[in-house]
Design a protein around this motif. Structure first.
Motif, PDB file in Angstrom:
ATOM      1  N   PHE A 310      36.839  60.618  31.782  1.00 13.20           N
ATOM      2  CA  PHE A 310      37.030  61.898  32.424  1.00 13.20           C
ATOM      3  C   PHE A 310      35.619  62.567  32.329  1.00 13.20           C
ATOM      4  O   PHE A 310      34.649  62.547  31.596  1.00 13.20           O
ATOM      5  CB  PHE A 310      37.818  62.774  31.461  1.00 13.20           C
ATOM      6  CG  PHE A 310      38.041  64.156  32.321  1.00 13.20           C
ATOM      7  CD1 PHE A 310      38.887  64.209  33.340  1.00 13.20           C
ATOM      8  CD2 PHE A 310      37.360  65.203  31.929  1.00 13.20           C
ATOM      9  CE1 PHE A 310      39.130  65.581  33.932  1.00 13.20           C
ATOM     10  CE2 PHE A 310      37.796  66.577  32.459  1.00 13.20           C
ATOM     11  CZ  PHE A 310      38.713  66.724  33.395  1.00 13.20           C
ATOM     12  N   LYS A 311      35.304  63.378  33.730  1.00  8.48           N
ATOM     13  CA  LYS A 311      33.996  64.015  34.002  1.00  8.48           C
ATOM     14  C   LYS A 311      34.067  65.248  34.132  1.00  8.48           C
ATOM     15  O   LYS A 311      35.329  65.550  34.951  1.00  8.48           O
ATOM     16  CB  LYS A 311      33.117  63.341  34.977  1.00  8.48           C
ATOM     17  CG  LYS A 311      32.801  62.061  34.834  1.00  8.48           C
ATOM     18  CD  LYS A 311      31.871  61.549  36.077  1.00  8.48           C
ATOM     19  CE  LYS A 311      31.479  59.894  35.935  1.00  8.48           C
ATOM     20  NZ  LYS A 311      30.758  59.697  37.156  1.00  8.48           N
ATOM     21  N   ASN A 312      33.452  66.351  33.633  1.00 11.20           N
ATOM     22  CA  ASN A 312      33.604  67.854  34.093  1.00 11.20           C
ATOM     23  C   ASN A 312      31.942  68.260  33.801  1.00 11.20           C
ATOM     24  O   ASN A 312      31.581  68.637  32.621  1.00 11.20           O
ATOM     25  CB  ASN A 312      34.529  68.732  33.295  1.00 11.20           C
ATOM     26  CG  ASN A 312      34.513  69.974  33.846  1.00 11.20           C
ATOM     27  OD1 ASN A 312      33.792  70.790  33.307  1.00 11.20           O
ATOM     28  ND2 ASN A 312      35.564  70.308  34.464  1.00 11.20           N
ATOM     29  N   GLU A 313      31.355  68.419  34.877  1.00  9.70           N
ATOM     30  CA  GLU A 313      29.898  69.105  34.814  1.00  9.70           C
ATOM     31  C   GLU A 313      29.703  70.084  33.977  1.00  9.70           C
ATOM     32  O   GLU A 313      28.986  70.649  33.315  1.00  9.70           O
ATOM     33  CB  GLU A 313      29.181  69.211  36.194  1.00  9.70           C
ATOM     34  CG  GLU A 313      28.974  67.838  36.638  1.00  9.70           C
ATOM     35  CD  GLU A 313      28.149  67.816  37.933  1.00  9.70           C
ATOM     36  OE1 GLU A 313      27.720  68.661  38.338  1.00  9.70           O
ATOM     37  OE2 GLU A 313      28.064  66.672  38.739  1.00  9.70           O
ATOM     38  N   LYS A 314      30.773  71.138  34.232  1.00 11.10           N
ATOM     39  CA  LYS A 314      30.658  72.564  33.900  1.00 11.10           C
ATOM     40  C   LYS A 314      30.798  72.439  32.189  1.00 11.10           C
ATOM     41  O   LYS A 314      29.943  73.194  31.560  1.00 11.10           O
ATOM     42  CB  LYS A 314      31.638  73.430  34.499  1.00 11.10           C
ATOM     43  CG  LYS A 314      31.807  75.020  33.912  1.00 11.10           C
ATOM     44  CD  LYS A 314      32.906  75.712  34.342  1.00 11.10           C
ATOM     45  CE  LYS A 314      32.869  77.085  33.995  1.00 11.10           C
ATOM     46  NZ  LYS A 314      34.243  77.843  34.324  1.00 11.10           N
ATOM     47  N   LEU A 315      31.507  71.753  31.645  1.00 11.46           N
ATOM     48  CA  LEU A 315      31.656  71.719  30.348  1.00 11.46           C
ATOM     49  C   LEU A 315      30.957  70.524  29.720  1.00 11.46           C
ATOM     50  O   LEU A 315      30.885  70.187  28.516  1.00 11.46           O
ATOM     51  CB  LEU A 315      33.124  71.605  29.720  1.00 11.46           C
ATOM     52  CG  LEU A 315      34.194  72.584  30.270  1.00 11.46           C
ATOM     53  CD1 LEU A 315      35.545  72.252  30.034  1.00 11.46           C
ATOM     54  CD2 LEU A 315      33.645  74.002  29.816  1.00 11.46           C
ATOM     55  N   GLU A 316      30.099  70.126  30.399  1.00 10.48           N
ATOM     56  CA  GLU A 316      29.210  68.808  29.890  1.00 10.48           C
ATOM     57  C   GLU A 316      29.871  67.731  29.524  1.00 10.48           C
ATOM     58  O   GLU A 316      29.619  67.072  28.305  1.00 10.48           O
ATOM     59  CB  GLU A 316      28.198  69.352  29.326  1.00 10.48           C
ATOM     60  CG  GLU A 316      27.197  70.578  29.615  1.00 10.48           C
ATOM     61  CD  GLU A 316      26.302  71.179  28.737  1.00 10.48           C
ATOM     62  OE1 GLU A 316      26.401  70.600  27.466  1.00 10.48           O
ATOM     63  OE2 GLU A 316      25.287  71.787  29.089  1.00 10.48           O
ATOM     64  N   ILE A 317      31.060  67.214  30.163  1.00 14.19           N
ATOM     65  CA  ILE A 317      31.652  66.217  29.656  1.00 14.19           C
ATOM     66  C   ILE A 317      31.546  64.903  30.676  1.00 14.19           C
ATOM     67  O   ILE A 317      31.566  65.167  31.748  1.00 14.19           O
ATOM     68  CB  ILE A 317      33.162  66.637  29.718  1.00 14.19           C
ATOM     69  CG1 ILE A 317      33.744  67.859  28.896  1.00 14.19           C
ATOM     70  CG2 ILE A 317      34.191  65.350  29.430  1.00 14.19           C
ATOM     71  CD1 ILE A 317      35.188  68.457  29.047  1.00 14.19           C
ATOM     72  N   ALA A 318      31.161  63.867  29.876  1.00  9.54           N
ATOM     73  CA  ALA A 318      30.866  62.664  30.677  1.00  9.54           C
ATOM     74  C   ALA A 318      31.129  61.637  29.728  1.00  9.54           C
ATOM     75  O   ALA A 318      31.034  61.650  28.498  1.00  9.54           O
ATOM     76  CB  ALA A 318      29.467  62.720  31.261  1.00  9.54           C
ATOM     77  N   PRO A 319      31.638  60.339  30.525  1.00  7.88           N
ATOM     78  CA  PRO A 319      31.506  59.139  29.447  1.00  7.88           C
ATOM     79  C   PRO A 319      30.358  58.647  29.098  1.00  7.88           C
ATOM     80  O   PRO A 319      29.236  58.854  29.682  1.00  7.88           O
ATOM     81  CB  PRO A 319      32.313  58.131  30.426  1.00  7.88           C
ATOM     82  CG  PRO A 319      32.020  58.700  31.881  1.00  7.88           C
ATOM     83  CD  PRO A 319      31.835  60.076  31.921  1.00  7.88           C
ATOM     84  N   THR A 320      30.456  57.846  27.843  1.00 11.42           N
ATOM     85  CA  THR A 320      29.186  57.279  27.252  1.00 11.42           C
ATOM     86  C   THR A 320      28.877  55.657  27.791  1.00 11.42           C
ATOM     87  O   THR A 320      29.702  55.068  27.611  1.00 11.42           O
ATOM     88  CB  THR A 320      29.175  57.392  25.760  1.00 11.42           C
ATOM     89  OG1 THR A 320      29.340  58.720  25.601  1.00 11.42           O
ATOM     90  CG2 THR A 320      28.064  56.731  25.017  1.00 11.42           C
ATOM     91  N   PHE A 321      27.784  55.363  28.368  1.00 11.97           N
ATOM     92  CA  PHE A 321      27.500  54.211  28.742  1.00 11.97           C
ATOM     93  C   PHE A 321      26.353  53.742  27.771  1.00 11.97           C
ATOM     94  O   PHE A 321      25.343  54.554  27.599  1.00 11.97           O
ATOM     95  CB  PHE A 321      27.217  53.731  30.164  1.00 11.97           C
ATOM     96  CG  PHE A 321      28.329  54.012  30.881  1.00 11.97           C
ATOM     97  CD1 PHE A 321      29.182  53.013  31.339  1.00 11.97           C
ATOM     98  CD2 PHE A 321      28.756  55.461  31.425  1.00 11.97           C
ATOM     99  CE1 PHE A 321      30.143  53.311  32.054  1.00 11.97           C
ATOM    100  CE2 PHE A 321      29.721  55.628  32.277  1.00 11.97           C
ATOM    101  CZ  PHE A 321      30.873  54.450  32.632  1.00 11.97           C
ATOM    102  N   THR A 322      26.204  52.596  27.368  1.00  8.60           N
ATOM    103  CA  THR A 322      25.298  51.968  26.473  1.00  8.60           C
ATOM    104  C   THR A 322      24.673  50.828  27.143  1.00  8.60           C
ATOM    105  O   THR A 322      25.432  50.018  27.753  1.00  8.60           O
ATOM    106  CB  THR A 322      25.643  51.838  24.973  1.00  8.60           C
ATOM    107  OG1 THR A 322      24.708  51.290  24.253  1.00  8.60           O
ATOM    108  CG2 THR A 322      26.807  50.582  25.053  1.00  8.60           C
ATOM    109  N   ASP A 323      23.405  50.474  26.754  1.00 13.00           N
ATOM    110  CA  ASP A 323      22.840  49.178  27.000  1.00 13.00           C
ATOM    111  C   ASP A 323      21.815  48.978  26.137  1.00 13.00           C
ATOM    112  O   ASP A 323      21.454  49.543  25.000  1.00 13.00           O
ATOM    113  CB  ASP A 323      22.261  49.160  28.560  1.00 13.00           C
ATOM    114  CG  ASP A 323      21.131  50.381  28.921  1.00 13.00           C
ATOM    115  OD1 ASP A 323      20.308  50.418  27.769  1.00 13.00           O
ATOM    116  OD2 ASP A 323      21.202  50.953  29.936  1.00 13.00           O
ATOM    117  N   ILE A 324      20.926  47.779  26.573  1.00  9.18           N
ATOM    118  CA  ILE A 324      19.775  47.312  25.422  1.00  9.18           C
ATOM    119  C   ILE A 324      18.858  48.488  25.005  1.00  9.18           C
ATOM    120  O   ILE A 324      18.210  48.478  24.045  1.00  9.18           O
ATOM    121  CB  ILE A 324      19.283  46.224  26.034  1.00  9.18           C
ATOM    122  CG1 ILE A 324      18.567  45.322  24.743  1.00  9.18           C
ATOM    123  CG2 ILE A 324      18.280  46.395  27.286  1.00  9.18           C
ATOM    124  CD1 ILE A 324      18.213  43.848  25.305  1.00  9.18           C
TER     125      ILE A 324
END
Length: 339
Positions: A310-324
């Motif tokens: 889920f994403k919501n820019e106003k509440l600074e909500i975003a999924p976490t992606f990771t890489d090397i």
């Protein structure tokens, strides 16, 4: 000072050794097993009476191998449901395994919650390691995961670390069910909960979260402390979706060090939760009857990112992606006291 020791519990169905690891000091005794890096026991020590185990646990190794309720387990690579098992990483779509109707739940089949972890004792902590290979349950990237359990006075800290050789999605949690009464199969209705959150996510008929709503003036609002009983005595259509219980993500306010506080007036045990996660899924064990326990005889605080990417820019909500070049780091701390 923390003592750390271990004992052989027995063999699993593959004739592999299952160990119980114990962290103990003057305030707490915590047991972890190498299946799912599960928390098996948390005893809050009390000079006045017998120490109370305040988490739900199984008595048999076989139950932890199956563990359909994820009791005590580390959950990953993803906590919660991903609708239709569809994961978008940049411009590529990955089809995840569907182990919950049409959805991917808690990482898929034979998830990290059900596998044997490698565990090492080190000074004041347990180091728990596991590898998740590329396309494990459909998730991209070879992932190295480390979870640390650290005992410091009356606090249990869980730290999560992971590194991937390619960009991937990750959202981990611990799935311990608490019952602060210390009485097995007793209900949580008289526990008093305070939760600093102005928003939660609605869920659909398949328990997939999809939309933010304000908590004010709903039965889901615990911004002012109240007995959980008040929720169960209230009426709300969202409650019916979760089998007349809570199974909803709350978006945690950032202005409180410990946004979650719960205590039991009878046992006099209080627990405060601190985390750097943006959300917590509060789950009131609505289907415990399926594993021979009473519904609502435990409560789970699944600290995590907001589920279903889920994403919501106003509440600074975003999924976490990771890489090397971008490792994953999270923590959750549980502080216990007798009041």
């Amino acid at each position: 000072m923390t003592k750390i020791y271990s004992k052989l519990w027995g063999k699993n169905s593959k004739a592999e050794d299952v160990f119980i690891y114990i962290l103990e000091n003057q305030y707490l005794k915590v047991e972890i097993i190498n299946i799912g890096a599960c928390i098996k026991k948390i005893e809050v020590k009390n000079d006045k009476e017998k120490n109370k185990n305040i988490v739900v646990s199984y008595d048999e190794i076989e139950s932890y191998e199956k563990n359909p309720a994820y009791i005590g387990a580390i959950v990953g690579r993803n906590a919660g449901r991903i609708e239709k098992g569809l994961l978008a990483v940049d411009n590529e779509i990955f089809q995840l395994t569907k182990n919950n109707g049409d959805n991917n739940l808690h990482g898929g089949f034979n998830s990290l919650s059900h596998r044997l972890w490698n565990i090492e004792k080190k000074e004041d902590r347990l180091l728990c390691f596991i590898k998740s290979e590329d396309l494990d349950n459909g998730y991209p990237g070879n992932l190295d995961i480390r979870v640390e359990y650290i005992l410091n006075n009356n606090e249990l800290l869980i730290e999560y670390y992971s590194n991937s050789d390619k960009k991937t999605y990750i959202n981990m949690t611990n799935h311990t069910y608490f019952n602060l009464s210390g009485e097995k199969n007793s209900l949580i209705y008289d526990d008093i909960l305070e939760l600093s959150a102005d928003y939660m996510m609605k869920i659909n008929e398949n328990s997939v979260p999809y939309e933010l709503i304000k908590l004010k003036d709903t039965i889901f609002d615990f911004s002012e402390k109240k007995k959980i009983r008040e929720f169960f005595e209230g009426k709300d259509s969202q409650k019916a979706l979760a089998n007349n219980g809570i199974d909803h993500p709350y978006i945690l306010n950032k202005n409180r060090k410990s946004p979650i506080i719960i205590y039991n007036e009878k046992s006099k045990i209080k627990m405060e939760i601190e985390t750097d996660n943006q959300a917590v899924v509060v789950y009131t064990a609505n289907y415990f009857v399926d594993i021979g326990l009473k519904n609502h005889s435990g409560i789970c605080f699944e600290t995590q990112d907001a589920p279903n990417l889920f994403k919501n820019e106003k509440l600074e909500i975003a999924p976490t992606f990771t890489d090397i070049n971008k490792p994953y780091r999270r923590y959750t701390k549980f502080k216990f006291s007798n009041f």
